[in-house]
Design a protein around this motif. Sequence first.
Motif, PDB file in Angstrom:
ATOM      1  N   ASN A  18      -7.295   1.413 -48.462  1.00  0.00           N
ATOM      2  CA  ASN A  18      -5.892   0.812 -49.439  1.00  0.00           C
ATOM      3  C   ASN A  18      -5.426  -0.512 -49.119  1.00  0.00           C
ATOM      4  O   ASN A  18      -4.630  -1.319 -50.456  1.00  0.00           O
ATOM      5  CB  ASN A  18      -5.538   1.661 -50.258  1.00  0.00           C
ATOM      6  CG  ASN A  18      -4.233   1.897 -49.581  1.00  0.00           C
ATOM      7  OD1 ASN A  18      -4.069   2.421 -48.561  1.00  0.00           O
ATOM      8  ND2 ASN A  18      -2.805   2.436 -50.073  1.00  0.00           N
ATOM      9  N   LYS A  19      -6.026  -1.063 -48.475  1.00  0.00           N
ATOM     10  CA  LYS A  19      -4.731  -2.502 -47.616  1.00  0.00           C
ATOM     11  C   LYS A  19      -4.638  -2.875 -48.476  1.00  0.00           C
ATOM     12  O   LYS A  19      -3.965  -4.348 -48.259  1.00  0.00           O
ATOM     13  CB  LYS A  19      -5.059  -2.043 -46.224  1.00  0.00           C
ATOM     14  CG  LYS A  19      -6.019  -2.853 -45.744  1.00  0.00           C
ATOM     15  CD  LYS A  19      -6.525  -2.755 -44.046  1.00  0.00           C
ATOM     16  CE  LYS A  19      -7.895  -3.364 -43.883  1.00  0.00           C
ATOM     17  NZ  LYS A  19      -8.219  -2.985 -42.472  1.00  0.00           N
ATOM     18  N   LYS A  20      -5.772  -3.434 -48.857  1.00  0.00           N
ATOM     19  CA  LYS A  20      -5.876  -4.865 -50.555  1.00  0.00           C
ATOM     20  C   LYS A  20      -5.066  -4.808 -50.979  1.00  0.00           C
ATOM     21  O   LYS A  20      -4.297  -6.700 -51.071  1.00  0.00           O
ATOM     22  CB  LYS A  20      -6.897  -4.850 -50.698  1.00  0.00           C
ATOM     23  CG  LYS A  20      -8.664  -5.110 -49.349  1.00  0.00           C
ATOM     24  CD  LYS A  20      -9.862  -4.485 -50.828  1.00  0.00           C
ATOM     25  CE  LYS A  20     -10.929  -4.551 -49.968  1.00  0.00           C
ATOM     26  NZ  LYS A  20     -12.182  -4.947 -50.978  1.00  0.00           N
ATOM     27  N   SER A  21      -3.951  -3.935 -51.310  1.00  0.00           N
ATOM     28  CA  SER A  21      -2.824  -4.105 -52.089  1.00  0.00           C
ATOM     29  C   SER A  21      -1.759  -5.211 -51.551  1.00  0.00           C
ATOM     30  O   SER A  21      -0.663  -4.750 -51.738  1.00  0.00           O
ATOM     31  CB  SER A  21      -2.512  -3.011 -52.889  1.00  0.00           C
ATOM     32  OG  SER A  21      -2.919  -2.138 -51.924  1.00  0.00           O
ATOM     33  N   ILE A  68      -3.000   6.184 -59.193  1.00  0.00           N
ATOM     34  CA  ILE A  68      -3.681   5.287 -57.853  1.00  0.00           C
ATOM     35  C   ILE A  68      -5.648   5.740 -57.393  1.00  0.00           C
ATOM     36  O   ILE A  68      -5.349   7.171 -56.885  1.00  0.00           O
ATOM     37  CB  ILE A  68      -2.992   4.938 -57.266  1.00  0.00           C
ATOM     38  CG1 ILE A  68      -1.994   3.881 -57.531  1.00  0.00           C
ATOM     39  CG2 ILE A  68      -3.614   4.218 -56.479  1.00  0.00           C
ATOM     40  CD1 ILE A  68      -1.098   3.934 -56.415  1.00  0.00           C
ATOM     41  N   ASN A  69      -6.042   4.210 -57.468  1.00  0.00           N
ATOM     42  CA  ASN A  69      -7.474   4.858 -57.512  1.00  0.00           C
ATOM     43  C   ASN A  69      -7.875   4.748 -55.828  1.00  0.00           C
ATOM     44  O   ASN A  69      -7.216   3.599 -55.300  1.00  0.00           O
ATOM     45  CB  ASN A  69      -8.553   4.453 -57.519  1.00  0.00           C
ATOM     46  CG  ASN A  69      -9.891   4.667 -57.195  1.00  0.00           C
ATOM     47  OD1 ASN A  69     -10.469   5.132 -55.659  1.00  0.00           O
ATOM     48  ND2 ASN A  69     -11.311   5.103 -57.313  1.00  0.00           N
ATOM     49  N   GLY A  70      -7.226   6.092 -54.874  1.00  0.00           N
ATOM     50  CA  GLY A  70      -6.516   5.621 -53.575  1.00  0.00           C
ATOM     51  C   GLY A  70      -8.079   4.970 -52.537  1.00  0.00           C
ATOM     52  O   GLY A  70      -7.722   3.914 -51.614  1.00  0.00           O
ATOM     53  N   ASN A  71      -9.314   4.609 -53.295  1.00  0.00           N
ATOM     54  CA  ASN A  71     -10.208   4.160 -52.428  1.00  0.00           C
ATOM     55  C   ASN A  71     -10.426   2.438 -52.740  1.00  0.00           C
ATOM     56  O   ASN A  71     -10.232   1.817 -51.706  1.00  0.00           O
ATOM     57  CB  ASN A  71     -11.759   4.701 -53.007  1.00  0.00           C
ATOM     58  CG  ASN A  71     -12.430   5.823 -52.203  1.00  0.00           C
ATOM     59  OD1 ASN A  71     -11.666   7.629 -53.440  1.00  0.00           O
ATOM     60  ND2 ASN A  71     -13.113   6.392 -51.462  1.00  0.00           N
ATOM     61  N   THR A  72      -9.970   2.031 -52.987  1.00  0.00           N
ATOM     62  CA  THR A  72      -9.390   0.877 -54.084  1.00  0.00           C
ATOM     63  C   THR A  72      -8.794   0.487 -54.375  1.00  0.00           C
ATOM     64  O   THR A  72      -8.581  -1.150 -54.499  1.00  0.00           O
ATOM     65  CB  THR A  72     -10.351   0.110 -55.514  1.00  0.00           C
ATOM     66  OG1 THR A  72      -9.774   1.215 -56.521  1.00  0.00           O
ATOM     67  CG2 THR A  72     -11.719   1.068 -55.952  1.00  0.00           C
ATOM     68  N   GLY A  73      -6.893   1.532 -54.332  1.00  0.00           N
ATOM     69  CA  GLY A  73      -6.393   0.611 -54.631  1.00  0.00           C
ATOM     70  C   GLY A  73      -5.652   0.511 -56.406  1.00  0.00           C
ATOM     71  O   GLY A  73      -4.488  -0.546 -56.525  1.00  0.00           O
ATOM     72  N   HIS A  74      -6.524  -0.093 -56.962  1.00  0.00           N
ATOM     73  CA  HIS A  74      -6.851  -0.214 -58.665  1.00  0.00           C
ATOM     74  C   HIS A  74      -5.549   1.199 -58.990  1.00  0.00           C
ATOM     75  O   HIS A  74      -5.766   2.963 -58.528  1.00  0.00           O
ATOM     76  CB  HIS A  74      -8.233   0.426 -59.459  1.00  0.00           C
ATOM     77  CG  HIS A  74      -7.689   0.002 -60.313  1.00  0.00           C
ATOM     78  ND1 HIS A  74      -7.293  -0.498 -61.323  1.00  0.00           N
ATOM     79  CD2 HIS A  74      -7.912   0.848 -61.562  1.00  0.00           C
ATOM     80  CE1 HIS A  74      -7.018  -0.706 -62.273  1.00  0.00           C
ATOM     81  NE2 HIS A  74      -7.670   0.016 -63.019  1.00  0.00           N
TER      82      HIS A  74
END
Length: 1252
Positions: free
Chosen positions: A599-602, A949-955
Amino acid sequence: MDVKSRNHLLLTREALERDIKTSYIMDHMISDGVLTLQEEEKVKAQATQRERAASLINIILAKDNYSYISFYNALLHEGYKDLAALLQDGTPIISSCNGNKTMDGITSYVRTVLCEGGVPQRPFVFVTRPKLVKAIQQKLYKLRNDPGWVTVYGMAGCGKSVLTAEALRDHYLLKDCFPGGVHWISVGKQDKAGLLMKLQNLCSRLDQDFSLSQRLPLNIEEAKDRLRLLILRKYPRCLMVLDDIWDSWVLKAFDNQCQVLITSRDRSVTDSVTGTKYEVPVESGLTHDKGLEILSLFVNKKTTSLPEEADSIVRECKGSPLVVSLIGALLRDFPNRWEYYLRQLQNKQFKRIRKSSSYDYEALDEAMSMSVEVLNEKFKDYYKDLSVLQKDVKVPTKVLCILWDMETEEVEDMLQEFVNKSLLFCDRNGKSFHYYLHDLQLDFLTEKNHNQLQELHKKIVNQYKKHYKLRIPTPAQEDCMYWYNFLAYHMASANMQNELRALMFSLDWIKAKTELVGPAHLIHEYAEYSHILDQKDSIACENFQEFLSLNGHLLGRQPFPNIIQLGLCQPETSEVYQQAKLQAQQELVKGAFYLEWINKKSMKNLSRLVVRPHTDAVYHACFSQDGQRIASCGADKTLQVFKAKSGEKLLEIKAHDDEVLCCAFSADDRFVATCSVDKKVKIWNSRTGQLTQEYEEHTEQVNCCQFNNTKYPLLLATCSNDTFIKLWDLNKKHCRNTMFGHINSVSHCRFSPDDRYVASCSADGTLKLWEVCSANEWKTIDIKDFFRNADEHQDDAEVLVKCCSWLANCATILVAVKNRLLLLDVITSELLAEVPINHHSTIQYCDFCPANQLVAVAFSHYSLELWNIESLSKVADCREHLSWIHCVTFSTDGSLFLTSSDDQTIRIWESSKVYKYSARVLKRELDVVFQDDEVRVLTILNQKHLQLINGNTGHAEYLTEAKESLICCCCISEDLQYAAFGEENGAVKVLKLSNKRVFKSRTGHEKSVQHCQFTSDGQTLISSSDDSTIQVWNWQSEEYVFLEGHKEAVKNFRLLENSKLLSWSLDGTVKVWSICTGKIEQDFVCHEDAVLSCSISPDATKFSSTSADKTAKIWSFESSSVLHELNGHKGCVRCCAFSSDNKFLATGDDNGEIRIWDVSSGGLLHLCSPVSVDEGESPHGGWVTDLCFSPESNMLVSCGGYLKWWNVTTGESLQTFYTNGTNLRSIYVSPSFNVYVTIDNLGILYVLRMME
């Protein structure tokens, strides 16, 4: 003057007037004390060169025999040898007299002996070097009764001749050892004809009455024999001084079983002669202070009054006596050329630093060139290869073996030739030899070979590649440090672009280099060679530089982090990430273990550089005025100065005897001030680290030091717990003014932008303003007045005014008090505004930047905020430090600011980048559901919102609006239908995830709810509170049961089978309850102190407990008794976990230790800790707070300061994941042990997946 001497002077007068230049001749005569400064001025007043010469001769004719001898020697040493020869026969004989000393401290006997022997006078400007003079004298005493040789050797211009002449100015040495006199012969580089002429002149001087022969010797052998007889018969026990010997064959003409002292650049020059030999090496440079003293004497100023360029000149030439004297003499005639001559030195324009003394060469480059020219052609080529070395670098023999493809012994033999000729220096300390060039020699080489430098650099790189192929040097190899420090330099200098990119963009190289030398040098290289690295791929260069800048504080510590794992945390578009992933995939085949942060994109890193210059808390840091350097100080008692761009260390000074509380650059950047708990204030040269002033007038710890904003005069303000503010003028040894008025400790002081006032902040609750010119108190503003109307403060409450910062208009000042930031009018003392900070944390520091109207505020709870002072709005919230922030300071132009912290780091931030983002902080209480490949995380945002939070996407989805009462805990049902949360006011609430609506609420607890959990069917919500109760609430039927029995706060609980619950408390007990009846079924008094954690064995027959009493215990449910008491921890045992197979128990403590125990026997199996850690560091970066075994019981994951994975069988660390923050409270692990979830103290969520 004798008639004979007078007649010779009159006969040669016309030739003398025509040819001589009087300036440097008079220098010698003034040094000898035979010419006064008034007489020199009289000569200089003449219009033409000829008239000046005539005037000088007239003055000499009116003087005594000493003047004649002084004039004769001056002609010799200034190169007028033909004219001196015309005067030689008229040299008077001066009889010895008593030993009475003259004004210069030299006896008349010594003066006579030295004058007759042709020993050169002291230079016009002379400074003593007593250690070297004494060393020469000690060797000369060894020649008292026996013939032999003393060799004084060193590089060109190091002062060999001057030191030798000075050593001879000793009455007892000459009387006791050399009653036959001293005979000085300036030899130099000679052929046989030239040597014969020198010998003839010497024989003529020694045999003025022609008692041995009426004619001069016709060849060298005859001259040698004549000289032997003269010494034996007329001058027994005399000393022969042979100055500037180049060739060993020359010495054979003087090998007559007599006492000889020689000066030479070649240490081995006496190898060809017989007799006892002694050596005196002369170091190549003066001390810095001695160099400045010479310059000050030339320009007739105090050393403290010399311009800044004087320091740079001495530093640039490494204190070379020749260069300092050359430049000093030039500056005497051209006193405004400091910058010009410094530039010539820096640009290696040696030809422009021309003769200005009695030295034998016309310019500096000629003197150095002569040393090289005597080498044979093969050796000249090897010496030329040394042009690629860098200044102040000692090169191991192995490097030169690789460069020349030769055996060690061959290289050492050849380099010894260079060392013997003072062309190279050798450091013999350590296991092997290290070689280095003097700066002037290196400058000479690079200037001489500048057209070939690129090819020479290419040669050394190619030889490196040939030797190491695709390997990287290891620490065991003596040459490894050289390549790590300078391989990139050689590649860049050779313009080998592809090779440089391959090196600098290699994680293997970065790992190897940072483990040895740290990250700062690498960061510097990315900046230094960006013009090459950016040509093809500027993004890759930026990726690697950012990676190092933000992870450098980790790369420089022990245990060394896995660089591949660090690289995997970079954005997926980064070249660093792509390399790391490729290497990780290759390593996985070999059994390695890596994690992906999915989820580092966030995540956005806001700081641009993180440095760790100190080994303890950093109390203060500041930019230099030009923004190029940063000074910092702290609890480790040191002052550090480093580059703002790369973090590369420039100075490390053990500054004080106790913690250093503050530091400040002067307005001209020349000085850094420090103040300390040791009550002292010190001023340091910011370039050299030299202590220039030390003040000891405060009687308590000094809290703050600040320079004024103008360069002249330089003033420093300091304040102390002794209640005083003091003003210091750096040109004076004592305090200029002491300002009285505060009645409690003064914590901070600062000059107004126009330097008219000093503001001071005190624990007495006041802000005082003082006039700088008079040091009188101008105004007192009672800050306590602004708190008296506040409900939370009583009139007598202590109000500590922490710090202040002036606005650019000099009429407004910001004042930090507790958790409030006030904007005050200094004219009216009115409160203009209050910055609406909503914090319970204390303000540690604030700084205002006029360039962008921002104020930066540092808090005790690790965060930093930026506020726009005009709109009173918050523009940024930065949370990257791991502990208290002590200081925040803007650069002069406002483009950067820095923060320093208890976490030992300094972070540099870009102002424009920071206020584009606002921090979103998650509370560390969370709940996680793993469902197939999905990870759902329920978190609390900014303590006000519930977020899924969706842990896979960070959403992320907001589930609630902002709550009035702070949210303390949360949980989610296993079927993902419901969520619940507990509040500070004791309420628990249930909401439906499908519509995000709270539909059930109950306020049953009297204090804040700390934990909540659904039962597996989702029908019942269990919560625990600080009020020591547990509530079991069937939220559908509205039925509830309270579990009451603990005497202190419930730490946590776990559900058991058969509607039972296990809870543990700060009261030291563990209880088993029936959640249906609310009754206690088992009551365990486990520990004398608080129970911090419990774990239930997978077979549900046992449980473990850990405590603040530093013990852990294993209990039996069946017998209600303790099975094993586990001792050995040295800190609070904070967590525990059983393995899936019931065989092992892991426990973790506050010292960072993890112990693995055998459950059946209670014996210790492993102590899990890294091989080595930095001094003062915890093996786990802090407390160990949570543990979890893998299903196979062969791996263990732990969390604390960061996350670690362990091999249960061996106790060895398998991997470490460094979070941005620290103090992880818990870790959630998927059933398959391949996904891990946690939140750090900065509120950053980590969802990690094991790479496959």
